[in-house]
Design a protein around this motif. Structure first.
Motif, PDB file in Angstrom:
ATOM      1  N   THR A  28       8.735  -1.083   3.710  1.00  0.00           N
ATOM      2  CA  THR A  28       7.984  -1.030   2.446  1.00  0.00           C
ATOM      3  C   THR A  28       6.588  -0.486   2.681  1.00  0.00           C
ATOM      4  OG1 THR A  28       9.263  -2.893   1.594  1.00  0.00           O
ATOM      5  CG2 THR A  28       7.189  -2.401   0.479  1.00  0.00           C
ATOM      6  N   ALA A  29       5.923  -0.973   3.708  1.00  0.00           N
ATOM      7  CA  ALA A  29       4.570  -0.505   4.015  1.00  0.00           C
ATOM      8  C   ALA A  29       4.570   0.968   4.410  1.00  0.00           C
ATOM      9  CB  ALA A  29       3.956  -1.350   5.133  1.00  0.00           C
ATOM     10  N   LEU A  30       5.604   1.397   5.152  1.00  0.00           N
ATOM     11  CA  LEU A  30       5.697   2.803   5.551  1.00  0.00           C
ATOM     12  C   LEU A  30       5.854   3.699   4.320  1.00  0.00           C
ATOM     13  CD1 LEU A  30       5.814   4.774   7.964  1.00  0.00           C
ATOM     14  CD2 LEU A  30       8.303   4.454   7.944  1.00  0.00           C
ATOM     15  N   GLU A  31       6.736   3.306   3.419  1.00  0.00           N
ATOM     16  CA  GLU A  31       6.934   4.088   2.190  1.00  0.00           C
ATOM     17  C   GLU A  31       5.665   4.105   1.344  1.00  0.00           C
ATOM     18  OE1 GLU A  31      10.484   4.753  -0.959  1.00  0.00           O
ATOM     19  OE2 GLU A  31       9.994   2.665  -0.544  1.00  0.00           O
ATOM     20  N   GLN A  32       4.993   2.976   1.214  1.00  0.00           N
ATOM     21  CA  GLN A  32       3.741   2.905   0.462  1.00  0.00           C
ATOM     22  C   GLN A  32       2.677   3.799   1.095  1.00  0.00           C
ATOM     23  OE1 GLN A  32       2.959  -1.311   0.443  1.00  0.00           O
ATOM     24  NE2 GLN A  32       4.172  -1.664  -1.417  1.00  0.00           N
ATOM     25  N   THR A  33       2.663   3.854   2.404  1.00  0.00           N
ATOM     26  CA  THR A  33       1.690   4.690   3.110  1.00  0.00           C
ATOM     27  C   THR A  33       1.885   6.164   2.775  1.00  0.00           C
ATOM     28  OG1 THR A  33       1.511   3.099   4.906  1.00  0.00           O
ATOM     29  CG2 THR A  33       0.862   5.375   5.393  1.00  0.00           C
TER      30      THR A  33
END
Length: 153
Positions: free
Chosen positions: A56-61
Motif C-alpha cells: 500500500t505504501a509503495l503504491e501510494q508513493t
C-alpha cells in the motif's frame, strides 16, 4: 486512430490543462504514428528490493510522484489539427503485483526474465492513460523485483 477534437471540447473538461506540444514531443508523436505499437521510447528498469515491503505504501508513493509531476499525467491530443499536451489534474496508477512465491527458484528467475522482457516491450498509448507503469514481482516474503516502465516523451 487519432481523435481530433476542438478547443471547446478540451476546455469543457474540468481542470484539464492544454498546451502546445514541444518540437521534441511532436517528433516522438510522429514516430509513434509512423510505427504504432512500438516500444522504441520505453525506458525500463528492474530493481531488486530486499526486506519487508508495504504494498500500500509503495503504491501510494508512486501515486504521490505522479501527483507532483505533470509530465506523468500528460497525454496528447490533436486540437484543430495541432498536437497538444493534455495534463490531467489527477491520475492514479495501479501497482500490479504478481505472486511468484509458489515457483521454484529456477522457475522464478525464468519467469522474472520473461515478465521483465514483456513489460519492456509493451507499448504506451500516448493518447490515454499513464506514461508510467509499475509492476511488483513477489519472489519470497522478503525478496521482490520492481519493474518500472516509463515512456521517454
Amino acid at each position: 486512430m487519432t481523435q481530433n477534437i476542438s478547443r471547446a471540447d478540451i476546455f469543457e473538461e474540468a481542470e484539464v490543462f492544454v498546451f502546445p506540444a514541444s518540437f521534441a514531443q511532436q517528433r516522438l508523436w510522429f514516430f509513434d504514428r509512423l510505427a504504432p505499437e512500438n516500444p522504441f521510447y520505453n525506458v525500463s528498469i528492474a530493481v531488486r528490493l530486499t526486506g519487508a515491503l508495504n504494498l500500500t505504501a509503495l503504491e501510494q508513493t508512486f501515486n504521490e510522484i505522479v501527483r507532483r509531476h505533470e509530465t506523468l499525467r500528460t497525454t496528447f491530443v490533436m486540437v484543430e489539427g495541432q498536437l497538444m499536451q493534455a495534463i490531467a489534474p489527477s491520475l492514479t496508477i495501479p501497482l500490479t503485483a504478481i505472486d511468484l512465491r509458489n515457483l521454484s527458484e529456477t522457475e522464478r528467475e525464468t519467469k522474472v526474465e520473461h515478465l521483465a522482457s514483456l513489460e519492456a516491450q509493451k507499448p504506451f498509448n500516448l493518447t490515454a492513460g499513464s506514461l508510467l507503469r509499475v509492476t511488483l514481482l513477489q519472489l519470497t516474503e522478503t525478496e521482490n523485483i520492481l519493474l518500472l516502465n516509463l515512456h521517454h516523451k
